[in-house]
Write an enzyme that holds these catalytic residues in place. Structure first.
Site, short mmCIF file in Angstrom:
data_model
loop_
_atom_site.label_atom_id
_atom_site.label_comp_id
_atom_site.label_asym_id
_atom_site.label_seq_id
_atom_site.Cartn_x
_atom_site.Cartn_y
_atom_site.Cartn_z
N GLY A 180 49.41 82.79 51.57
CA GLY A 180 48.47 81.67 51.40
C GLY A 180 48.88 80.66 50.33
O GLY A 180 48.96 79.45 50.60
N ARG A 208 43.24 90.56 40.40
CA ARG A 208 43.87 91.69 39.70
C ARG A 208 44.68 91.22 38.50
O ARG A 208 45.32 90.17 38.57
CB ARG A 208 44.80 92.46 40.64
CG ARG A 208 44.11 93.08 41.83
CD ARG A 208 45.08 93.98 42.61
NE ARG A 208 44.53 94.34 43.89
CZ ARG A 208 45.12 94.08 45.06
NH1 ARG A 208 46.29 93.49 45.12
NH2 ARG A 208 44.51 94.43 46.18
N HIS A 240 52.83 95.36 50.58
CA HIS A 240 53.19 94.12 51.29
C HIS A 240 54.58 94.22 51.91
O HIS A 240 55.23 93.20 52.19
CB HIS A 240 53.22 92.89 50.35
CG HIS A 240 51.90 92.43 49.82
ND1 HIS A 240 51.78 91.80 48.61
CD2 HIS A 240 50.65 92.51 50.32
CE1 HIS A 240 50.52 91.49 48.39
NE2 HIS A 240 49.80 91.93 49.41
N GLY A 285 46.29 88.81 47.09
CA GLY A 285 47.16 89.82 46.48
C GLY A 285 48.54 89.19 46.40
O GLY A 285 48.89 88.37 47.24
N ARG A 329 48.27 98.94 60.86
CA ARG A 329 48.74 98.74 59.49
C ARG A 329 48.23 99.88 58.63
O ARG A 329 47.03 100.17 58.61
CB ARG A 329 48.20 97.42 58.95
CG ARG A 329 48.65 97.19 57.54
CD ARG A 329 48.09 95.92 56.96
NE ARG A 329 48.70 95.71 55.66
CZ ARG A 329 48.12 95.03 54.68
NH1 ARG A 329 46.94 94.50 54.85
NH2 ARG A 329 48.72 94.89 53.53
N GLU A 352 52.57 89.11 59.43
CA GLU A 352 52.58 90.57 59.39
C GLU A 352 52.20 91.18 60.74
O GLU A 352 52.73 92.22 61.12
CB GLU A 352 51.62 91.06 58.29
CG GLU A 352 52.19 90.82 56.91
CD GLU A 352 51.19 91.02 55.80
OE1 GLU A 352 50.36 90.11 55.58
OE2 GLU A 352 51.22 92.07 55.15
N ASN A 358 44.21 96.20 61.84
CA ASN A 358 44.20 96.38 60.39
C ASN A 358 42.77 96.77 60.01
O ASN A 358 41.88 95.93 59.98
CB ASN A 358 44.62 95.07 59.72
CG ASN A 358 44.70 95.19 58.21
OD1 ASN A 358 44.34 96.22 57.63
ND2 ASN A 358 45.14 94.13 57.57
N LEU A 365 52.77 85.30 47.82
CA LEU A 365 51.69 84.86 46.93
C LEU A 365 50.44 84.58 47.77
O LEU A 365 50.25 83.47 48.29
CB LEU A 365 52.10 83.60 46.16
CG LEU A 365 53.45 83.66 45.43
CD1 LEU A 365 53.74 82.34 44.73
CD2 LEU A 365 53.48 84.82 44.43
N GLY A 366 49.62 85.59 47.92
CA GLY A 366 48.33 85.42 48.58
C GLY A 366 47.27 85.77 47.57
O GLY A 366 47.50 85.66 46.37
N ASP A 413 40.28 80.99 44.29
CA ASP A 413 40.96 80.14 45.27
C ASP A 413 41.74 79.06 44.50
O ASP A 413 41.16 78.29 43.74
CB ASP A 413 39.95 79.50 46.23
CG ASP A 413 40.67 78.82 47.38
OD1 ASP A 413 41.59 78.03 47.13
OD2 ASP A 413 40.32 79.09 48.55
P1 AMP Z 1 46.26 85.14 51.67
O1 AMP Z 1 45.81 86.33 50.91
O2 AMP Z 1 47.73 85.14 51.97
O3 AMP Z 1 45.42 84.83 52.88
O4 AMP Z 1 46.06 83.87 50.69
C1 AMP Z 1 44.77 83.46 50.30
C2 AMP Z 1 44.88 82.49 49.14
O5 AMP Z 1 45.73 81.39 49.48
C3 AMP Z 1 43.56 81.81 48.78
O6 AMP Z 1 42.80 82.60 47.89
C4 AMP Z 1 44.00 80.51 48.14
O7 AMP Z 1 44.14 80.71 46.75
C5 AMP Z 1 45.37 80.25 48.70
N1 AMP Z 1 45.44 79.07 49.54
C6 AMP Z 1 45.17 78.96 50.85
N2 AMP Z 1 45.34 77.68 51.27
C7 AMP Z 1 45.74 76.97 50.17
C8 AMP Z 1 46.08 75.59 49.94
N3 AMP Z 1 46.06 74.69 50.91
N4 AMP Z 1 46.43 75.25 48.68
C9 AMP Z 1 46.47 76.16 47.70
N5 AMP Z 1 46.16 77.46 47.86
C10 AMP Z 1 45.80 77.86 49.07
#
Ligand code: AMP
Length: 394
Positions: free
Chosen positions: A324, A235, A176, A206, A88, A378, A7, A203-204, A276
């Site tokens: 995430g 965003r 995604h 992005g 990717r 992914e 990626n 829900l990450g 976060d």
């Molecule tokens: P991703 O883009 O899928 O890697 O998700 C990243 C986001 O997941 C981070 O910015 C956090 O907001 C959220 N995240 C990761 N671990 C946790 C957790 N234990 N509790 C709540 N949010 C989390």
């Protein structure tokens, strides 16, 4: 047999050597800050993380360094049975509806699609070019948009002037897709049914939501670019396009400034000061009203999409949370699902608060809709799709 999944971003290369059959990630790594004075490389193999600081001028030097690590730290790629590289690629436009063997023609089309994804396709292509130079195995492109090629025209086409939209390729391509496809297939396997009306919430940082009927995507929240849809880490998601005119005419902002504002300085971060979710919940708990409001806006948008997609599909069997926040944030899940209680959704609070990498059902037996948490993967999905293409070459 293994597949190297790459990626490639604007200043980074993420990679994993994956065994597509077992699903194991044999080695995982990341090159960051390519082109800066000191680039950082992390390579994990056999549970040991190796870290390096090194000057890497471009993606070619970055990937060469990684291939040397596979020699010196391991695993040796030939001994590990590498059969393909899976890349990717964010934007496949209307050209690609599945994983595609990268030929000169295919790489040129990816290059031509750059105006639709100026932040993503050019760095993806840099990774493809250097990897094709260095690794003499089939290279396969897996497009983030491919799963959404099944969207009916009523969902994919904006109500924008037809000639203008067609001239500039303006339509909803989604993003995604690899994750939405992987997770919706897992949900079908888990329930033992493929005749499902599903909503997948990725829900990450992005974030996107898709509506999937009998395994095919019928709607999704991301559009021409990943800016549309849900509230995300940085965003805006959905916003009246007239806000752009307003900020330009009244605020004197340039298009580039508005682009930066919408993509990087808005969303949860723009509302709460942090993106976060762990930090945002902590702030809200300590009485920060902006943080609590950011969560309310985030959850409101999710509820709105779930309701509208249930209506679009004419029913709803399964909601799945992934990525995430979807996998880890039981508070977001609980607040979203509580709002859906009037429609007969009931949640088991104990299972909802469980942590782990396993698939779990967080709804009760009585719930009108099955609600699952499914970890996305992914890289594994890309590796498996690359293998499917390799199998057709034999
Ligand atoms: P991703 O883009 O899928 O890697 O998700 C990243 C986001 O997941 C981070 O910015 C956090 O907001 C959220 N995240 C990761 N671990 C946790 C957790 N234990 N509790 C709540 N949010 C989390």
């Amino acid at each position: 047999m293994t597949v190297l999944v790459i990626n490639s971003g604007s200043s980074s290369i993420k990679y994993q050597l994956v065994d597509p059959e077992s699903g194991d990630a044999i080695a995982v790594g990341l090159v960051e800050q390519i082109g800066e004075v000191s680039s950082r490389v992390k390579h994990t193999y056999n549970g040991v993380k190796h870290e390096f600081e090194q000057s890497l001028a471009d993606h070619g030097e970055g990937l060469r360094f990684v291939l040397e690590l596979f020699e010196s730290v391991g695993p040796n790629l030939s001994e590990a049975g590498i059969v393909a590289v899976g890349h990717r690629v964010v934007q496949g436009g209307k050209h690609f509806d599945g994983p595609t063997l990268i030929t000169e023609d295919v790489r040129n089309v990816i290059e031509e699609l750059a105006p639709l994804a100026p932040l993503h396709n050019p760095p993806n292509l840099r990774g493809i070019d250097v990897a094709r130079d260095l690794l003499d195995v089939p290279h396969v492109a897996v497009f983030d948009t491919a799963f959404f090629q099944t969207l009916p025209e009523e969902a994919a086409r904006y109500a924008l002037n037809r000639e203008v939209a067609d001239l500039y390729g303006v339509r909803r391509y989604g993003a995604h897709g690899t994750s939405h496809q992987y997770v919706s297939q897992k949900a079908a396997e888990w329930t033992g049914r493929d005749d499902l009306k599903q909503i997948v919430l990725h829900l990450g940082n992005g974030a996107s939501v898709s509506a999937v009927v009998n395994g095919e995507a019928v709607d999704t929240s991301m559009g021409l670019t990943p800016l549309e849809g849900l509230v995300m880490g940085t965003r805006t998601g959905d916003i009246d396009p007239a806000v752009i005119f307003h900020l330009s005419r009244v605020g004197g902002m340039s298009i580039d400034e508005i682009d930066d504002l919408f993509n990087k300085k808005s969303g949860v971060k723009g509302l709460a000061g942090e993106n976060d979710m762990r930090a945002v919940w902590a702030m809200a708990d300590s009485g920060d009203e902006n943080a609590r409001e950011a969560l309310d806006i985030y959850i409101h948008r999710l509820v709105k999409y779930i309701g509208s997609y249930a209506a679009v599909m004419g029913g709803l069997d399964v909601i799945t949370f992934t990525a995430g926040i979807g996998e880890n944030d039981d508070l977001v899940r609980a607040e979203v699902l509580e709002r859906l209680a009037p429609f007969g959704l009931t949640i088991d609070p104990e299972v909802n608060s469980e942590r782990g990498d396993h698939i779990r059902r967080i709804s009760t037996d009585e719930s009108s809709v099955t609600v699952l948490v499914i970890p996305t993967n992914e890289e594994l999905a890309i590796a498996r799709q690359a293998m499917d293409v390799v199998a057709t070459l034999a």
